[in-house]
Design an enzyme around this catalytic site. Structure first.
Site: not given
Ligand code: ATP
Length: 559
Positions: A247, A249, A339, A414, A420
């Site tokens: 998907e 991001k 999502f 996590r 990602k």
């Molecule tokens: N299609 C998607 N599916 C899931 N998460 C997505 C999507 N697009 C964007 N995101 C974002 O990416 C994040 C997933 O990365 P991660 O689990 O590292 O979160 P995070 O700690 O908030 O990191 P980041 O700083 O990259 O947002 C999700 O929390 C969401 O905010």
């Protein structure tokens, strides 16, 4: 139950740094708590009044608090302020003022926990004209009846500076210990409801069986499932078992939307209620999400004039805005890319496979101008996924997410079911644990900041480096203002602060370091943004840094 008992608990907690002793102290206390107190006492133990997702805030600053104490004790407000220079802590100074109190009223009653809690609730719920005066009177009433040690901890609760070192993990363990239930079940129930009051009560009254029965509830946010970073598309596909949903991001802010008929609540990544800040999205959700009751998740993105996504900070600016929201709506238009779906019409979907959740999402959402469904591609082929990745980057997105088709939703985890993929090494979200005063023209400003990574096991923040670049003059003014009230200790030019503020930093490399207890040091860290969408416990952990270190070595190997 007397508030004095809780104050004594705080004091004992403050005196020890040993996690096991703290856990035992909290557990022993929880055992004594009457059933009808269990809903709120866990929050008081954490140093809060409400869960993070509750919209209510005390809205009392240092000035007002001092005024309340002055009114209750007859000690001059200036004198209380000045004594902070000696004690180094407003809580202590307030305790001193209460000690000096001229006389107690004839009707003085010992404080109970319930009274303190109910008063704090009243303080939070008092808004509008004349509310400051009323809040002050409510607090003064408490201070009139408080013992010095009680006054100290009431003050700290009001200011949100408890300093007892009790974090979520410790409270979880203490609940398990107190009521002889399994830690994993306490954890699970908490991840599903984000409500320690509720979880403590179920643990005590219904034991392991009750905890195992806990399921998600509309109105209580679920801890979000998180992702790790993969080195590249190929690695991601391999990890997913050969096939995955990719998907886009989106680079925005994650939100969890609870829909119950006409009632919509939107929670941020750190589960704060941000509904009021985004009325146009709330309206669009009502139209787009068909079921009467549902919980969906998505990424809220700010859109620039050219239709391309703006950096995520713009969305955070929308969240922060309390007034003139209409004007902000025009300046920073938003779009929500859904999502996931976690709940539909009475049934939790978190134990449903991802692929089926995605199908459900497509069934129940009718996209409109503001609400979309995340663009996806299900494939086994590396080349196909790579083409999609390229397209995503060209469109201005951050990269791709890869999701395992048969994975259930794992709240708060996590793991490797979601990965990602992005071109750069992950930025880190770290907590400011200390700072140093600047030089010359900037001597009155904090100029560089000591960064800590979270250790969920001990609740500590372990140093991984110091950042001084990437800040504008305005940033430094802002950070000095934010950090000053959090200063715990000064050592020459260096100050140590309460670990509260999370910032995002880039860096050139993660290095192994014998110098720091964390074992790692960042090479050339640079400030990117304030992450006020994250609390200290959402900051990156030591374990995550270790993982990123491995990833970095793998990425290097590829180059
Ligand atoms: N299609 C998607 N599916 C899931 N998460 C997505 C999507 N697009 C964007 N995101 C974002 O990416 C994040 C997933 O990365 P991660 O689990 O590292 O979160 P995070 O700690 O908030 O990191 P980041 O700083 O990259 O947002 C999700 O929390 C969401 O905010």
């Amino acid at each position: 139950m007397r508030y004095l008992e809780l104050a004594q608990l705080y004091q004992k907690l403050e005196k020890t740094t040993m996690k096991l002793i703290k856990t035992r102290l909290v557990a022993d206390f929880l055992k004594k708590v009457p059933d009808d107190h269990l809903e709120f006492i866990p929050y008081l133990i954490l140093g809060d009044v409400f869960p993070e997702w509750d919209e209510r805030e005390l809205g009392v600053g240092e000035k007002l608090l001092i005024k309340a104490v002055a009114m209750a004790t007859g000690v001059d407000a200036k004198e209380i302020e000045n004594s902070v220079k000696d004690t180094g802590d407003l809580g202590e100074s307030i305790a001193l003022a209460v000690k000096k109190r001229k006389q107690r009223s004839f009707f003085s009653q010992p404080l109970t926990i319930k009274r303190v809690y109910q008063t704090l609730v009243k303080v939070a719920e008092t808004t509008g004209e004349g509310s400051q005066e009323k809040k002050m009177k409510y607090l003064a009433n408490l201070f009139m009846d408080a013992e010095p040690i009680e006054a100290k901890y009431i003050a700290r609760t009001v200011l949100g500076t408890m300093r007892t070192g009790v974090a979520e993990g410790l409270l979880r363990d203490a609940i398990a210990l107190a009521f002889h239930v399994k830690v994993e079940l306490v954890e699970r129930a908490y991840m599903l409801t984000s409500d320690f009051g509720f979880v403590a009560k179920v643990a005590k009254l219904e034991g392991n069986e009750g905890l195992a029965r806990v399921t998600i509830q509309i109105g209580k946010p679920i801890k979000p499932m998180l992702a790790q970073q993969a080195a590249n598309i190929k690695e991601a596909l391999l990890e997913m078992g050969g096939e995955a949903e990719f998907e886009i991001k989106y680079d925005g802010a994650r939100v969890q939307v609870h829909k119950d008929g006409d009632r919509i609540i939107v929670y941020s990544r750190r589960l704060e209620n941000v509904t009021r800040a985004i009325p146009e999205i709330v309206e669009a959700i009502k139209e787009a999400v068909k079921p009467e009751k549902a919980i969906v998740e998505g990424e809220l993105v700010a859109i620039g004039e050219n239709g391309r996504p703006l950096p995520f900070q713009y969305v955070l600016r929308r969240f922060r805005r309390k007034h003139n929201i209409e004007e902000m709506m025009k300046k920073i238009p938003l779009e929500l890319n859904l999502f996931d779906v976690l709940y539909v019409d009475g049934a939790s979907m978190i134990d449903t496979k991802f692929i089926d959740r995605r199908k459900k999402l497509e069934e129940i959402v009718e996209p409109n101008g503001k609400i979309k469904i995340a663009e996806n591609l299900i494939t086994k082929k590396v080349e196909e996924a790579e083409a999609f990745y390229k397209k995503a980057l060209e469109m201005g997105h951050e990269g791709l997410m890869a999701k395992r088709l048969d994975a259930v939703y794992e709240p708060g985890n996590r793991g490797k079911k979601w990965l990602k993929i992005k071109p750069t090494m992950e930025n880190l979200d770290l907590v400011i644990i200390g700072a140093e005063w600047g030089e010359g023209r900037r001597a009155h400003l904090l100029g560089s900041f000591i960064l800590g990574a979270y250790d969920p096991e001990t609740g500590e923040f372990l140093e991984v480096g110091k950042v001084g670049s990437g800040f504008t003059d305005e940033d430094l003014v802002e950070f000095t203002k934010m950090l000053k009230p959090l200063i715990i200790k000064e050592e020459g030019k260096r100050v140590w602060v309460e670990p509260k503020i999370v910032i995002e930093v880039t860096y050139q490399e993660i290095q192994k370091s014998p110098k720091y207890r964390s074992g790692f040091a960042l090479r050339f860290p640079r400030y990117v943004a304030l992450r006020d969408d994250k609390g200290p416990e959402d900051a990156d952990t030591i374990e995550r840094i270790a993982q990123l270190y491995e990833l970095q070595e793998r990425m290097k190997g590829k180059v």
